[in-house]
Scaffold this motif. Structure first.
Motif, PDB file in Angstrom:
ATOM      1  N   LEU A 168       0.854  -1.176   0.000  1.00 17.31           N
ATOM      2  CA  LEU A 168       0.000   0.000   0.000  1.00 17.31           C
ATOM      3  C   LEU A 168       0.894   1.231   0.000  1.00 17.31           C
ATOM      4  O   LEU A 168       1.640   1.469   0.955  1.00 17.31           O
ATOM      5  CB  LEU A 168      -0.880   0.010   1.252  1.00 17.31           C
ATOM      6  CG  LEU A 168      -1.745   1.245   1.476  1.00 17.31           C
ATOM      7  CD1 LEU A 168      -2.817   1.364   0.396  1.00 17.31           C
ATOM      8  CD2 LEU A 168      -2.379   1.204   2.870  1.00 17.31           C
ATOM      9  N   ASP A 169       0.843   2.021  -1.073  1.00 17.23           N
ATOM     10  CA  ASP A 169       1.649   3.233  -1.177  1.00 17.23           C
ATOM     11  C   ASP A 169       0.746   4.450  -1.027  1.00 17.23           C
ATOM     12  O   ASP A 169      -0.309   4.540  -1.671  1.00 17.23           O
ATOM     13  CB  ASP A 169       2.380   3.273  -2.515  1.00 17.23           C
ATOM     14  CG  ASP A 169       3.461   2.201  -2.596  1.00 17.23           C
ATOM     15  OD1 ASP A 169       4.082   1.913  -1.546  1.00 17.23           O
ATOM     16  OD2 ASP A 169       3.689   1.657  -3.680  1.00 17.23           O
ATOM     17  N   LEU A 170       1.178   5.371  -0.177  1.00 16.10           N
ATOM     18  CA  LEU A 170       0.352   6.514   0.205  1.00 16.10           C
ATOM     19  C   LEU A 170       1.053   7.832  -0.052  1.00 16.10           C
ATOM     20  O   LEU A 170       2.281   7.930   0.047  1.00 16.10           O
ATOM     21  CB  LEU A 170       0.000   6.429   1.690  1.00 16.10           C
ATOM     22  CG  LEU A 170      -0.765   5.177   2.155  1.00 16.10           C
ATOM     23  CD1 LEU A 170      -0.869   5.166   3.669  1.00 16.10           C
ATOM     24  CD2 LEU A 170      -2.133   5.117   1.511  1.00 16.10           C
ATOM     25  N   LEU A 171       0.253   8.840  -0.347  1.00 16.16           N
ATOM     26  CA  LEU A 171       0.696  10.226  -0.435  1.00 16.16           C
ATOM     27  C   LEU A 171      -0.025  11.045   0.621  1.00 16.16           C
ATOM     28  O   LEU A 171      -1.195  10.790   0.925  1.00 16.16           O
ATOM     29  CB  LEU A 171       0.333  10.821  -1.804  1.00 16.16           C
ATOM     30  CG  LEU A 171       1.190  10.495  -3.024  1.00 16.16           C
ATOM     31  CD1 LEU A 171       0.495  11.040  -4.273  1.00 16.16           C
ATOM     32  CD2 LEU A 171       2.577  11.090  -2.877  1.00 16.16           C
ATOM     33  N   TRP A 172       0.673  12.037   1.156  1.00 14.72           N
ATOM     34  CA  TRP A 172      -0.009  13.004   2.011  1.00 14.72           C
ATOM     35  C   TRP A 172       0.693  14.342   1.836  1.00 14.72           C
ATOM     36  O   TRP A 172       1.736  14.440   1.182  1.00 14.72           O
ATOM     37  CB  TRP A 172      -0.040  12.544   3.464  1.00 14.72           C
ATOM     38  CG  TRP A 172       1.287  12.577   4.174  1.00 14.72           C
ATOM     39  CD1 TRP A 172       2.353  11.763   3.963  1.00 14.72           C
ATOM     40  CD2 TRP A 172       1.668  13.475   5.218  1.00 14.72           C
ATOM     41  NE1 TRP A 172       3.386  12.092   4.791  1.00 14.72           N
ATOM     42  CE2 TRP A 172       2.996  13.141   5.580  1.00 14.72           C
ATOM     43  CE3 TRP A 172       1.036  14.518   5.892  1.00 14.72           C
ATOM     44  CZ2 TRP A 172       3.683  13.817   6.581  1.00 14.72           C
ATOM     45  CZ3 TRP A 172       1.725  15.193   6.896  1.00 14.72           C
ATOM     46  CH2 TRP A 172       3.033  14.848   7.238  1.00 14.72           C
ATOM     47  N   SER A 173       0.133  15.391   2.396  1.00 16.07           N
ATOM     48  CA  SER A 173       0.590  16.750   2.102  1.00 16.07           C
ATOM     49  C   SER A 173       1.969  17.079   2.637  1.00 16.07           C
ATOM     50  O   SER A 173       2.651  17.961   2.115  1.00 16.07           O
ATOM     51  CB  SER A 173      -0.413  17.761   2.679  1.00 16.07           C
ATOM     52  OG  SER A 173      -0.391  17.739   4.106  1.00 16.07           O
ATOM     53  N   GLY A 174       2.405  16.407   3.716  1.00 17.87           N
ATOM     54  CA  GLY A 174       3.657  16.774   4.373  1.00 17.87           C
ATOM     55  C   GLY A 174       3.528  17.970   5.283  1.00 17.87           C
ATOM     56  O   GLY A 174       4.521  18.452   5.832  1.00 17.87           O
ATOM     57  N   SER A 175       2.312  18.436   5.513  1.00 20.32           N
ATOM     58  CA  SER A 175       2.081  19.622   6.333  1.00 20.32           C
ATOM     59  C   SER A 175       2.348  19.342   7.805  1.00 20.32           C
ATOM     60  O   SER A 175       1.951  18.293   8.337  1.00 20.32           O
ATOM     61  CB  SER A 175       0.634  20.095   6.155  1.00 20.32           C
ATOM     62  OG  SER A 175       0.291  21.046   7.126  1.00 20.32           O
TER      63      SER A 175
END
Length: 207
Positions: free
Chosen positions: A87-94
């Motif tokens: 499972l590969d995920l992206l998020w904002s990094g905020s």
């Protein structure tokens, strides 16, 4: 899992069931998703055993973290028939979302590593990194931010325009198919080339 009736969630539920059948009785070989065969994909690795992305996605949702699925789980939701084991995920990094990210991963007992395979504590400071690798009982993979070198891709924009559905009452965000194709096209491993061709067949309206 109880899908909301959308084609995307039905495909995901079906894939998890198929993965369980495919891996039933498999003896672990010591190969994780980072070392899986680039032709076969991660369905061939140990991380496919017991694979189910929903416990992690549900935990992140409960903590208010907004993650976007990329990779083959997103491909499956767009109609790909190939199975996966990660499972590969992206998020904002905020910074404002780091607490939520850490809380979601900690809830399911996930372990984290940095990009040099060094263990890092599952705390908000871990999510200052452009990428962490994670492992949990049901899903392992990479969790990435726009701070990685994406070869000119508008990854922040991809996060904003992601498709959204729900499963078991959990909001599930996943890359829009043009963005998934764009991301795979710059990686161009054998499995990526094959899966881009499949998505183009499934979605002939793609440019």
């Amino acid at each position: 899992m109880d899908a909301d009736g959308s084609p995307a969630t039905r495909r995901l539920v079906d894939a998890v069931e198929r993965i369980a059948v495919e891996t039933a009785g498999r003896t672990p070989s010591g190969v994780d998703h980072d070392h899986a065969d680039e032709e076969l994909g991660t369905i061939s690795c140990d991380d496919a055993i017991g694979f189910d992305p929903m416990p992690l996605l549900a935990a992140l949702d409960r903590h208010g973290a907004h993650v976007v699925i990329m990779g083959q789980v997103a491909g499956i939701m767009h109609g790909s028939t190939e199975l996966t084991g990660d499972l590969d995920l992206l998020w904002s990094g905020s910074d404002t979302e780091a607490d939520a990210m850490a809380g979601g991963f900690a809830e399911i007992g996930a372990r984290l590593w940095d990009d040099d395979d060094r263990p890092v504590a599952c705390e908000p400071t871990a999510f200052d990194l452009p990428k962490v690798t994670f492992r949990s009982a049901n899903a392992s993979g990479d969790c990435c931010t726009p701070a990685l070198p994406w070869r000119g891709l508008d990854v922040a924009g991809m996060i904003e325009r992601a498709d959204v559905t729900s499963l078991d009452g959990v909001a599930v965000r996943y890359l829009a198919v043009p963005d998934l194709v764009a991301m795979r096209s710059i990686v161009s491993r054998p499995k990526d080339v094959r899966r881009v061709d499949e998505l183009r067949r499934l979605h002939p309206d793609l440019a």
